[in-house]
Design an enzyme around this catalytic site. Structure first.
Site, PDB file in Angstrom:
ATOM      1  N   SER A 212     -22.564  15.666 -38.153  1.00  0.00           N
ATOM      2  CA  SER A 212     -22.429  15.991 -36.908  1.00  0.00           C
ATOM      3  C   SER A 212     -21.152  16.252 -36.371  1.00  0.00           C
ATOM      4  CB  SER A 212     -23.262  14.859 -36.180  1.00  0.00           C
ATOM      5  OG  SER A 212     -23.505  15.064 -34.708  1.00  0.00           O
ATOM      6  N   HIS A 239     -25.427  19.252 -37.157  1.00  0.00           N
ATOM      7  CA  HIS A 239     -26.061  19.485 -35.658  1.00  0.00           C
ATOM      8  C   HIS A 239     -25.406  20.318 -34.894  1.00  0.00           C
ATOM      9  CE1 HIS A 239     -27.284  14.804 -35.875  1.00  0.00           C
ATOM     10  NE2 HIS A 239     -27.965  15.549 -36.444  1.00  0.00           N
ATOM     11  N   ASP A 335     -28.275   9.424 -37.203  1.00  0.00           N
ATOM     12  CA  ASP A 335     -29.397  10.440 -38.123  1.00  0.00           C
ATOM     13  C   ASP A 335     -29.009  10.546 -39.435  1.00  0.00           C
ATOM     14  OD1 ASP A 335     -31.176  12.412 -38.220  1.00  0.00           O
ATOM     15  OD2 ASP A 335     -29.879  13.955 -37.971  1.00  0.00           O
TER      16      ASP A 335
END
Length: 390
Positions: A212, A239, A335
């Site tokens: 991310s 992401h 995540d």
């Protein structure tokens, strides 16, 4: 102690709105404003903020040039505001290459209105990036020329930051603290890289990489180290908004010796190729006729990350039990942690980036704290170790 922020935008309206949203959080103080890149460079040196929010298109000096100057004079974490266009995506990637730490979409309607989600996202990014009180991770400059498609071979090619005529970019950078849901400081010590689990030749069918914040630069450094004959397919979960992933796939493809492109539903996962999950949707793997393929599907309303590392890891656990390597790089949040647990239960190995080289030590910290990481590696060593897989 509050995180001290400098707000940079040529629009007085946007500066006021961003300042207002930031200062609604008790942990953030806006210590200065700048209307162009030149003022931003001067204010960064004078005020020494913990984090800077930066627009790209400004008079006198644009945001990309300003980031480059700030990194040279007073290295500071920078959060870019980006338009959701293809050109805006390429400019944002240039800013990340120049040294910016992360970006956030700039939508007039969101910022001019009282959008709670946008305000929370902005506050979280500033707190995370500013919490490290130090310099951002090393940049990964673009190559002088695109890779010749017909010349992808085992020839030596410098990794980003190691191009001819440039000194290698130090792998370490400012580690920013993760947001509240993750508490890496309490995580047990992860295994040293040299003591981690080794992977037997032929034991894997797939590599899945999730990241991310800080991921675009990290992925450039990792993926550019893979040889043209890399024996495994790679699925990348970053992401990123839907309008950004096509440009980012192109950027990776220019840098790498293996082919990199944005994934489409039904694409076969082939050795020597990396597929980047499209932004705004979910991506996973499935098996069709004995071949691994990519499944792209719409995310449900309750899924925050689109694409999600957890979902990709879970699908790999189902269709490649024990034969998919999960790699977790820098990023906010957790995540990938639940998906890594599923992979681990099948006997699959998990690698994660170390704290010192992570822009945000959230996602890697989560898997380390959960005790599922087999190897904790500095960023540059991730690519080196992947290149050794057979």
């Amino acid at each position: 102690m509050k995180v001290r922020a400098l707000v940079v935008d040529d629009s007085g309206f946007f500066r006021r709105r961003i300042k207002s949203m930031l200062e609604e959080h008790p942990g953030i103080e806006v210590v200065g404003e700048a209307a162009n890149g030149r003022q931003a460079v001067e204010q960064a040196q004078k005020l020494r903020p913990d984090v800077i929010t930066m627009d790209i298109e400004m008079p006198e000096m644009d945001g990309i040039t300003a980031v480059r100057e700030i990194m040279r004079r007073q290295p500071t974490p920078v959060l870019m505001f980006s338009s959701l266009t293809y050109d805006g995506a390429r400019e944002t990637l240039d800013a990340l290459d120049a040294g910016a730490s992360d970006f956030i979409p700039k939508r007039f309607a969101d910022i001019s209105g009282d959008m709670e989600q946008v305000k929370r996202q902005l506050q979280e990014r500033v707190l995370a990036l500013g919490g490290g009180r130090g310099a951002p991770a090393g940049r990964a400059p673009r190559p002088a020329a695109p890779v010749d498609r017909g010349a992808r071979s085992e020839r030596a090619r410098p990794a980003p930051g190691e191009a001819s005529g440039r000194a290698p970019v130090p792998p370490t950078g400012a580690r920013a603290r993760p947001e509240a849901p993750v508490a890496p400081t309490g995580a047990p010590a992860a295994p040293a890289p040299e003591r981690g689990q080794r992977i037997r030749p032929g034991a894997l069918r797939l590599v899945v990489i999730g990241t991310s914040t800080g991921g675009p630069v990290a992925l450039q450094r990792v993926m550019s180290r893979l040889p043209a004959g890399f024996p495994l397919p790679v699925l990348i979960i970053q992401h990123m908004p839907a309008s950004f992933t096509p440009a980012f796939a192109e950027r990776l493809n220019e840098l790498c010796r293996i082919e990199v492109r944005e994934a489409k539903n039904g694409d076969e996962l082939r050795p020597g190729q990396a597929l980047l999950a499209p932004g705004g949707r979910q991506a996973g793997v499935e098996e069709r006729g004995g071949k691994l393929t990519v499944r792209i599907f719409d995310a449900s309303s309750d899924q925050f990350y689109k694409p999600s590392v957890d979902i990709a890891f879970a699908s790999a656990a189902k269709y490649c039990p024990g034969k998919a390597l999960g790699v977790v790089l820098t990023g906010m949040g957790a995540d990938g942690c639940e998906g890594a647990k599923l992979l681990k239960r099948t006997g699959a190995p998990i690698w994660s980036q170390d704290e010192a080289t992570s822009v945000i030590y959230g996602m890697p910290a989560a898997v380390a704290k959960a005790g599922v990481t087999d190897r904790v590696l500095p960023l540059d060593q991730v690519g080196e170790e992947l290149a050794k897989l057979r």
